[in-house]
Design a protein around this motif. Structure first.
Motif, mmCIF file in Angstrom:
data_model
loop_
_atom_site.group_PDB
_atom_site.id
_atom_site.type_symbol
_atom_site.label_atom_id
_atom_site.label_comp_id
_atom_site.label_asym_id
_atom_site.label_seq_id
_atom_site.Cartn_x
_atom_site.Cartn_y
_atom_site.Cartn_z
ATOM 1 N N MET A 172 -12.404 -28.977 31.538
ATOM 2 C CA MET A 172 -13.231 -27.763 31.623
ATOM 3 C C MET A 172 -13.901 -27.468 30.292
ATOM 4 O O MET A 172 -13.971 -26.331 29.846
ATOM 5 N N PHE A 173 -14.371 -28.534 29.654
ATOM 6 C CA PHE A 173 -15.027 -28.390 28.351
ATOM 7 C C PHE A 173 -16.458 -27.906 28.529
ATOM 8 O O PHE A 173 -17.200 -28.416 29.363
ATOM 9 N N ASP A 174 -16.821 -26.901 27.736
ATOM 10 C CA ASP A 174 -18.188 -26.374 27.773
ATOM 11 C C ASP A 174 -18.725 -26.400 26.347
ATOM 12 O O ASP A 174 -18.326 -25.597 25.506
ATOM 13 N N SER A 175 -19.629 -27.335 26.087
ATOM 14 C CA SER A 175 -20.092 -27.542 24.701
ATOM 15 C C SER A 175 -20.843 -26.324 24.137
ATOM 16 O O SER A 175 -20.958 -26.174 22.929
ATOM 17 N N ARG A 176 -21.337 -25.455 25.033
ATOM 18 C CA ARG A 176 -22.083 -24.282 24.535
ATOM 19 C C ARG A 176 -21.152 -23.167 24.073
ATOM 20 O O ARG A 176 -21.597 -22.167 23.516
ATOM 21 N N ASN A 177 -19.854 -23.375 24.344
ATOM 22 C CA ASN A 177 -18.887 -22.322 24.092
ATOM 23 C C ASN A 177 -18.140 -22.607 22.786
ATOM 24 O O ASN A 177 -17.469 -23.625 22.652
ATOM 25 N N ASN A 178 -18.251 -21.685 21.829
ATOM 26 C CA ASN A 178 -17.606 -21.903 20.525
ATOM 27 C C ASN A 178 -16.100 -22.073 20.646
ATOM 28 O O ASN A 178 -15.494 -22.875 19.936
ATOM 29 N N LEU A 179 -15.502 -21.287 21.559
ATOM 30 C CA LEU A 179 -14.046 -21.361 21.726
ATOM 31 C C LEU A 179 -13.640 -22.758 22.190
ATOM 32 O O LEU A 179 -12.699 -23.351 21.671
ATOM 33 N N SER A 180 -14.385 -23.314 23.160
ATOM 34 C CA SER A 180 -14.115 -24.668 23.652
ATOM 35 C C SER A 180 -14.094 -25.658 22.488
ATOM 36 O O SER A 180 -13.180 -26.468 22.349
ATOM 37 N N ASN A 181 -15.109 -25.571 21.635
ATOM 38 C CA ASN A 181 -15.206 -26.492 20.503
ATOM 39 C C ASN A 181 -14.055 -26.303 19.519
ATOM 40 O O ASN A 181 -13.534 -27.279 18.968
ATOM 41 N N GLN A 182 -13.650 -25.046 19.331
ATOM 42 C CA GLN A 182 -12.537 -24.754 18.417
ATOM 43 C C GLN A 182 -11.221 -25.315 18.967
ATOM 44 O O GLN A 182 -10.424 -25.900 18.233
ATOM 45 N N VAL A 183 -11.007 -25.150 20.293
ATOM 46 C CA VAL A 183 -9.790 -25.673 20.922
ATOM 47 C C VAL A 183 -9.741 -27.195 20.763
ATOM 48 O O VAL A 183 -8.710 -27.767 20.404
ATOM 49 N N VAL A 184 -10.868 -27.855 21.008
ATOM 50 C CA VAL A 184 -10.932 -29.313 20.872
ATOM 51 C C VAL A 184 -10.519 -29.711 19.452
ATOM 52 O O VAL A 184 -9.689 -30.598 19.247
ATOM 53 N N ALA A 185 -11.087 -29.019 18.465
ATOM 54 C CA ALA A 185 -10.778 -29.334 17.066
ATOM 55 C C ALA A 185 -9.288 -29.122 16.784
ATOM 56 O O ALA A 185 -8.637 -29.965 16.148
ATOM 57 N N ASP A 186 -8.728 -28.017 17.278
ATOM 58 C CA ASP A 186 -7.311 -27.710 17.039
ATOM 59 C C ASP A 186 -6.392 -28.737 17.687
ATOM 60 O O ASP A 186 -5.431 -29.207 17.072
ATOM 61 N N VAL A 187 -6.685 -29.068 18.959
ATOM 62 C CA VAL A 187 -5.821 -30.000 19.681
ATOM 63 C C VAL A 187 -5.884 -31.387 19.031
ATOM 64 O O VAL A 187 -4.870 -32.053 18.855
ATOM 65 N N ARG A 188 -7.080 -31.816 18.642
ATOM 66 C CA ARG A 188 -7.213 -33.128 17.992
ATOM 67 C C ARG A 188 -6.475 -33.152 16.642
ATOM 68 O O ARG A 188 -5.888 -34.154 16.262
ATOM 69 N N GLN A 189 -6.496 -32.022 15.944
ATOM 70 C CA GLN A 189 -5.794 -31.956 14.658
ATOM 71 C C GLN A 189 -4.275 -32.011 14.871
ATOM 72 O O GLN A 189 -3.547 -32.686 14.157
ATOM 73 N N PHE A 190 -3.828 -31.319 15.929
ATOM 74 C CA PHE A 190 -2.395 -31.192 16.218
ATOM 75 C C PHE A 190 -1.816 -32.473 16.813
ATOM 76 O O PHE A 190 -0.730 -32.901 16.469
ATOM 77 N N MET A 191 -2.571 -33.124 17.709
ATOM 78 C CA MET A 191 -2.048 -34.281 18.451
ATOM 79 C C MET A 191 -2.675 -35.614 18.070
ATOM 80 O O MET A 191 -2.283 -36.655 18.576
ATOM 81 N N GLY A 192 -3.690 -35.582 17.199
ATOM 82 C CA GLY A 192 -4.263 -36.823 16.684
ATOM 83 C C GLY A 192 -4.738 -37.777 17.768
ATOM 84 O O GLY A 192 -5.423 -37.395 18.720
ATOM 85 N N SER A 193 -4.321 -39.047 17.644
ATOM 86 C CA SER A 193 -4.845 -40.101 18.527
ATOM 87 C C SER A 193 -4.305 -40.004 19.949
ATOM 88 O O SER A 193 -4.729 -40.750 20.822
ATOM 89 N N LYS A 194 -3.354 -39.083 20.194
ATOM 90 C CA LYS A 194 -2.844 -38.916 21.560
ATOM 91 C C LYS A 194 -3.908 -38.297 22.472
ATOM 92 O O LYS A 194 -3.805 -38.361 23.699
ATOM 93 N N VAL A 195 -4.914 -37.666 21.875
ATOM 94 C CA VAL A 195 -5.958 -37.025 22.685
ATOM 95 C C VAL A 195 -7.000 -38.082 23.062
ATOM 96 O O VAL A 195 -7.506 -38.798 22.202
#
Length: 269
Positions: free
Chosen positions: A195-218
């Protein structure tokens, strides 16, 4: 991978509405499209995976409930879908009472594992399953524990929303518990952002946080918000069948490719 032993992946997240069932249906369809023989095991009492693949409630005479209480082998609950090489073991509302019924029965966490172990025995040549995808209910109950105890790995659909990471850490704790008590070989296959929406700042922030937290598992592939994905289940079809050309279908095909790629890497290690 043992000969005749399917790869078993659970789609799990204790939050509802994150795209577990949609991912199970469409990943299963994409894997079947590239030649794998796939069985989806519907472990959610709501039975959305079964409905989303066009299986009428009235025709679910034998379900995953019958399998888990020990009244039928898994093969008996399996029905073909309209997608070649994709089958499903449907669920019914009876599943919601399973925990009470099994009570403290010994080995109750291994019911599904044992049922899947017998799945490919005596199967006709060419009818063995290569993948089993388990669609878990949105809670960390006995059904989800059965799925995790039976699985090689967990695939976690994660919605791009504010509390995503909070739910994820709870799920990871459960996976750790299952690994230390029931299934030492359980791993996290990957996390798919839905449910990613590139126009949504929150979506982009969540992506950044999850990738930082879980690294290559994402996984690199993200599943976008897409009307066609949400429309498809009401027609009893995977989005890949309903509208192959839409961005949602494209994303699930990419995800399937990435899943297979990870599988290859796991085999070579």
């Amino acid at each position: 991978m043992r000969a005749g032993h399917p790869r078993i992946l659970s789609l799990a997240n204790q939050k509802g509405g994150v795209g577990k069932t949609t991912t199970a249906i469409n990943l299963g369809t994409a894997l079947a499209a590239i030649g794998e023989r796939v069985l989806i095991v519907d472990l959610d009492p709501q039975g959305n995976a079964s409905t989303g693949l066009g299986i009428d409630r009235r025709s679910r005479n034998c379900s995953t409930y019958d399998v888990l209480i020990g009244e039928a082998p898994l093969r008996e609950a399996v029905v073909a879908t309209a997608v070649p090489r994709l089958h499903i073991a449907s669920s019914t509302m009876d599943l919601s009472g399973l925990e009470l019924e099994l009570g403290s029965t010994p080995g109750r966490a291994f019911r599904l594992r044992d049922a899947i172990a017998a799945l490919n025995q005596n199967a006709e040549a060419g009818s063995e399953y290569t993948y089993v995808l388990i669609d878990c209910p949105p809670s960390l109950n006995l059904l989800t524990v059965n799925a995790m105890a039976a699985s090689d790995a967990i695939l976690v659909p994660l919605q791009c929303e504010f509390f995503a990471l909070e739910g994820l850490s709870q799920l990871l704790q459960t996976v750790e518990q299952v690994r230390s008590t029931l299934n030492p070989n359980l791993s996290i296959h990957g996390i798919v952002l839905t449910m990613f929406d590139s126009r949504n700042n929150l979506s982009n922030q969540v992506v950044a946080d999850v990738r930082q937290f879980m690294g290559s598992k994402v996984y690199n592939t993200m599943i976008p918000r897409n009307v066609r994905i949400s429309e498809a289940p009401s027609y009893g079809k995977p989005v890949l069948v309903y509208d192959l050309k839409c961005v949602g279908s494209d994303a699930y095909l990419k995800l399937a490719t990435e899943v297979i790629q990870r599988e290859r890497e796991l085999k070579t290690h």
